[in-house]
Design a protein around this motif. Structure first.
Motif, PDB file in Angstrom:
ATOM      1  N   TYR A  75      -6.552   3.475  -4.871  1.00  0.00           N
ATOM      2  CA  TYR A  75      -7.337   2.960  -3.738  1.00  0.00           C
ATOM      3  C   TYR A  75      -6.766   1.625  -3.262  1.00  0.00           C
ATOM      4  O   TYR A  75      -6.471   1.427  -2.083  1.00  0.00           O
ATOM      5  CB  TYR A  75      -8.803   2.789  -4.174  1.00  0.00           C
ATOM      6  CG  TYR A  75      -9.719   2.386  -3.039  1.00  0.00           C
ATOM      7  CD1 TYR A  75     -10.363   3.352  -2.279  1.00  0.00           C
ATOM      8  CD2 TYR A  75      -9.938   1.043  -2.720  1.00  0.00           C
ATOM      9  CE1 TYR A  75     -11.192   2.999  -1.226  1.00  0.00           C
ATOM     10  CE2 TYR A  75     -10.760   0.681  -1.673  1.00  0.00           C
ATOM     11  CZ  TYR A  75     -11.390   1.660  -0.940  1.00  0.00           C
ATOM     12  OH  TYR A  75     -12.212   1.312   0.113  1.00  0.00           O
ATOM     13  N   PHE A  76      -6.591   0.687  -4.214  1.00  0.00           N
ATOM     14  CA  PHE A  76      -6.135  -0.644  -3.796  1.00  0.00           C
ATOM     15  C   PHE A  76      -4.635  -0.693  -3.535  1.00  0.00           C
ATOM     16  O   PHE A  76      -4.181  -1.539  -2.773  1.00  0.00           O
ATOM     17  CB  PHE A  76      -6.596  -1.711  -4.801  1.00  0.00           C
ATOM     18  CG  PHE A  76      -8.065  -2.001  -4.655  1.00  0.00           C
ATOM     19  CD1 PHE A  76      -8.540  -2.751  -3.582  1.00  0.00           C
ATOM     20  CD2 PHE A  76      -8.985  -1.476  -5.546  1.00  0.00           C
ATOM     21  CE1 PHE A  76      -9.901  -2.986  -3.401  1.00  0.00           C
ATOM     22  CE2 PHE A  76     -10.351  -1.708  -5.383  1.00  0.00           C
ATOM     23  CZ  PHE A  76     -10.805  -2.464  -4.312  1.00  0.00           C
ATOM     24  N   THR A  77      -3.885   0.226  -4.134  1.00  0.00           N
ATOM     25  CA  THR A  77      -2.452   0.298  -3.783  1.00  0.00           C
ATOM     26  C   THR A  77      -2.333   0.712  -2.323  1.00  0.00           C
ATOM     27  O   THR A  77      -1.559   0.124  -1.553  1.00  0.00           O
ATOM     28  CB  THR A  77      -1.713   1.302  -4.685  1.00  0.00           C
ATOM     29  OG1 THR A  77      -1.903   0.920  -6.047  1.00  0.00           O
ATOM     30  CG2 THR A  77      -0.226   1.309  -4.383  1.00  0.00           C
ATOM     31  N   LEU A  78      -3.113   1.705  -1.934  1.00  0.00           N
ATOM     32  CA  LEU A  78      -3.085   2.131  -0.528  1.00  0.00           C
ATOM     33  C   LEU A  78      -3.521   0.969   0.371  1.00  0.00           C
ATOM     34  O   LEU A  78      -2.847   0.641   1.353  1.00  0.00           O
ATOM     35  CB  LEU A  78      -4.011   3.343  -0.316  1.00  0.00           C
ATOM     36  CG  LEU A  78      -4.159   3.793   1.132  1.00  0.00           C
ATOM     37  CD1 LEU A  78      -2.812   4.219   1.719  1.00  0.00           C
ATOM     38  CD2 LEU A  78      -5.168   4.938   1.258  1.00  0.00           C
ATOM     39  N   GLN A  79      -4.645   0.341   0.011  1.00  0.00           N
ATOM     40  CA  GLN A  79      -5.146  -0.755   0.852  1.00  0.00           C
ATOM     41  C   GLN A  79      -4.096  -1.841   1.040  1.00  0.00           C
ATOM     42  O   GLN A  79      -3.805  -2.289   2.143  1.00  0.00           O
ATOM     43  CB  GLN A  79      -6.397  -1.367   0.220  1.00  0.00           C
ATOM     44  CG  GLN A  79      -6.979  -2.505   1.021  1.00  0.00           C
ATOM     45  CD  GLN A  79      -8.027  -3.289   0.235  1.00  0.00           C
ATOM     46  OE1 GLN A  79      -7.684  -4.046  -0.665  1.00  0.00           O
ATOM     47  NE2 GLN A  79      -9.281  -3.053   0.561  1.00  0.00           N
ATOM     48  N   LYS A  80      -3.488  -2.268  -0.079  1.00  0.00           N
ATOM     49  CA  LYS A  80      -2.580  -3.415  -0.027  1.00  0.00           C
ATOM     50  C   LYS A  80      -1.216  -3.053   0.578  1.00  0.00           C
ATOM     51  O   LYS A  80      -0.504  -3.931   1.060  1.00  0.00           O
ATOM     52  CB  LYS A  80      -2.403  -4.002  -1.435  1.00  0.00           C
ATOM     53  CG  LYS A  80      -3.650  -4.779  -1.888  1.00  0.00           C
ATOM     54  CD  LYS A  80      -3.577  -5.094  -3.371  1.00  0.00           C
ATOM     55  CE  LYS A  80      -4.767  -5.888  -3.839  1.00  0.00           C
ATOM     56  NZ  LYS A  80      -4.597  -7.331  -3.613  1.00  0.00           N
ATOM     57  N   LEU A  81      -0.860  -1.780   0.541  1.00  0.00           N
ATOM     58  CA  LEU A  81       0.433  -1.396   1.143  1.00  0.00           C
ATOM     59  C   LEU A  81       0.288  -0.958   2.601  1.00  0.00           C
ATOM     60  O   LEU A  81       1.303  -0.741   3.275  1.00  0.00           O
ATOM     61  CB  LEU A  81       1.103  -0.284   0.322  1.00  0.00           C
ATOM     62  CG  LEU A  81       1.740  -0.742  -0.997  1.00  0.00           C
ATOM     63  CD1 LEU A  81       2.329   0.444  -1.760  1.00  0.00           C
ATOM     64  CD2 LEU A  81       2.835  -1.797  -0.763  1.00  0.00           C
ATOM     65  N   LEU A  82      -0.942  -0.875   3.089  1.00  0.00           N
ATOM     66  CA  LEU A  82      -1.135  -0.437   4.487  1.00  0.00           C
ATOM     67  C   LEU A  82      -0.277  -1.218   5.482  1.00  0.00           C
ATOM     68  O   LEU A  82       0.347  -0.623   6.365  1.00  0.00           O
ATOM     69  CB  LEU A  82      -2.613  -0.549   4.890  1.00  0.00           C
ATOM     70  CG  LEU A  82      -3.520   0.616   4.498  1.00  0.00           C
ATOM     71  CD1 LEU A  82      -4.941   0.356   4.985  1.00  0.00           C
ATOM     72  CD2 LEU A  82      -2.991   1.925   5.067  1.00  0.00           C
ATOM     73  N   PRO A  83      -0.193  -2.562   5.349  1.00  0.00           N
ATOM     74  CA  PRO A  83       0.631  -3.302   6.325  1.00  0.00           C
ATOM     75  C   PRO A  83       2.113  -2.975   6.227  1.00  0.00           C
ATOM     76  O   PRO A  83       2.870  -3.296   7.136  1.00  0.00           O
ATOM     77  CB  PRO A  83       0.395  -4.772   5.933  1.00  0.00           C
ATOM     78  CG  PRO A  83      -0.804  -4.783   5.061  1.00  0.00           C
ATOM     79  CD  PRO A  83      -0.882  -3.446   4.409  1.00  0.00           C
ATOM     80  N   TYR A  84       2.521  -2.375   5.118  1.00  0.00           N
ATOM     81  CA  TYR A  84       3.946  -2.085   4.917  1.00  0.00           C
ATOM     82  C   TYR A  84       4.274  -0.609   5.149  1.00  0.00           C
ATOM     83  O   TYR A  84       5.388  -0.173   4.900  1.00  0.00           O
ATOM     84  CB  TYR A  84       4.373  -2.502   3.500  1.00  0.00           C
ATOM     85  CG  TYR A  84       4.091  -3.967   3.274  1.00  0.00           C
ATOM     86  CD1 TYR A  84       4.941  -4.940   3.810  1.00  0.00           C
ATOM     87  CD2 TYR A  84       2.955  -4.380   2.605  1.00  0.00           C
ATOM     88  CE1 TYR A  84       4.664  -6.281   3.655  1.00  0.00           C
ATOM     89  CE2 TYR A  84       2.668  -5.730   2.439  1.00  0.00           C
ATOM     90  CZ  TYR A  84       3.523  -6.665   2.967  1.00  0.00           C
ATOM     91  OH  TYR A  84       3.236  -7.997   2.818  1.00  0.00           O
TER      92      TYR A  84
END
Ligand SMILES: NC(=O)c1ccc[n+]([C@@H]2O[C@H](COP(=O)([O-])OP(=O)(O)OC[C@H]3O[C@@H](n4cnc5c(N)ncnc54)[C@H](OP(=O)(O)O)[C@@H]3O)[C@@H](O)[C@H]2O)c1
Length: 248
Positions: free
Chosen positions: A116-125
């Motif tokens: 969940y948080f990997t997706l959230q934090k990589l969204l800008p990339y």
């Protein structure tokens, strides 16, 4: 399938399905980042894969600091991602009567909070038009004796993936789930050390055998590819025809 010049992140790429998928993406021409909890396993995987297009990152997906380590590495590369395979996961089997809080927390932290948080934090990339694949499981929907916690983590993951498919559609980012059936991996051996029980798992598939990690990898590459351009929010079963009865 051609992924040349494409940038791929695979969480948990040191063994099993993640490793096989890294190998398949590298053969298809991609640049691949794999993660794992320690340098030793990552070095071992890198030695086996032997590719200048493979990069390794120590990143424990079960806590936010670990996820930040991955995000920092991606940010520093100056590259945007075309594919994110949220694969890292663990399984512990125990009856509800004896399951522990520690096993419950470890599985939810690794299998649900991590992706969940990997997706959230990589969204800008993520590039617009990128593809995200969650590694779920047949047991997200089938009942699995002694797998109450593990199955629940995969059920939760499917719901997150379905919502993500809707939220990210405006950026033309497709989000799908791969649901492997019993697959011969290091992780499976650890969770199911008993040989006769392993045979029982194999017998729950129509094909009467365990899957190979390379077979799951091919399905992941399909979901990540342009060939799947109208597929989002979908769960692809790669399970040899798993019939899903509860093991005794
Ligand atoms: N095998 C099956 O039958 C099966 C069936 C359905 C679904 N799946 C799913 O497939 C995925 C891969 O499983 P597998 O069978 O290939 O198992 P595996 O061989 O144990 O591979 C798991 C990978 O995840 C990594 N990992 C575990 N915890 C991590 C953490 N906290 N942070 C970062 N990396 C972590 C491991 O790396 P390190 O140990 O080096 O940290 C390893 O690279 C899992 O999500 C699993 O639930 C497997």
């Amino acid at each position: 399938m051609n992924f040349s010049e494409k940038n791929i992140v695979i969480t948990g790429g040191t063994s099993g399905i993640g490793f096989a998928t890294a190998e398949a993406f590298i053969h298809a021409g991609a640049n691949v980042w794999i993660t794992g909890r320690n340098l030793e396993n990552l070095d071992k995987a890198a030695n086996l894969l032997k590719s200048e297009r493979l990069f390794t990152v120590v990143s424990d997906t079960s806590n936010l600091n670990g996820i930040d380590d991955l995000v920092k590495t991606v940010a520093q590369s100056g590259k945007k991602l075309d594919v994110l395979f949220l694969n890292a996961g663990i399984a512990t089997f125990a009856p509800i009567a004896t399951a522990t809080e520690a096993d419950f927390d470890a599985q939810f932290n690794t299998n649900v909070k991590g992706p969940y948080f990997t997706l959230q934090k990589l969204l800008p990339y993520l590039n617009d038009g990128a593809s995200v694949v969650f590694n779920s499981s047949t047991v997200a929907t089938a009942a699995q004796m002694y797998g109450s916690v593990y199955s629940a983590t995969k059920g939760a993951l499917n719901k997150i993936a379905q919502v993500a498919a809707n939220e990210l559609a405006e950026r033309n980012i497709r989000v799908n789930m791969i649901s492997p059936g019993p697959t011969q991996t290091e992780g499976f051996d650890k969770a199911v050390p008993d040989e006769s029980l392993k045979q029982q798992f194999a017998s729950t598939t129509a094909l009467q055998r365990m899957g190979r990690p390379s077979e799951i990898a091919k399905a992941v590459l399909f979901l990540a590819s342009e060939d799947a351009s109208f597929i989002t929010g979908a769960q692809l079963l790669a399970d040899g025809g798993y019939i899903g009865y509860a093991l005794k």
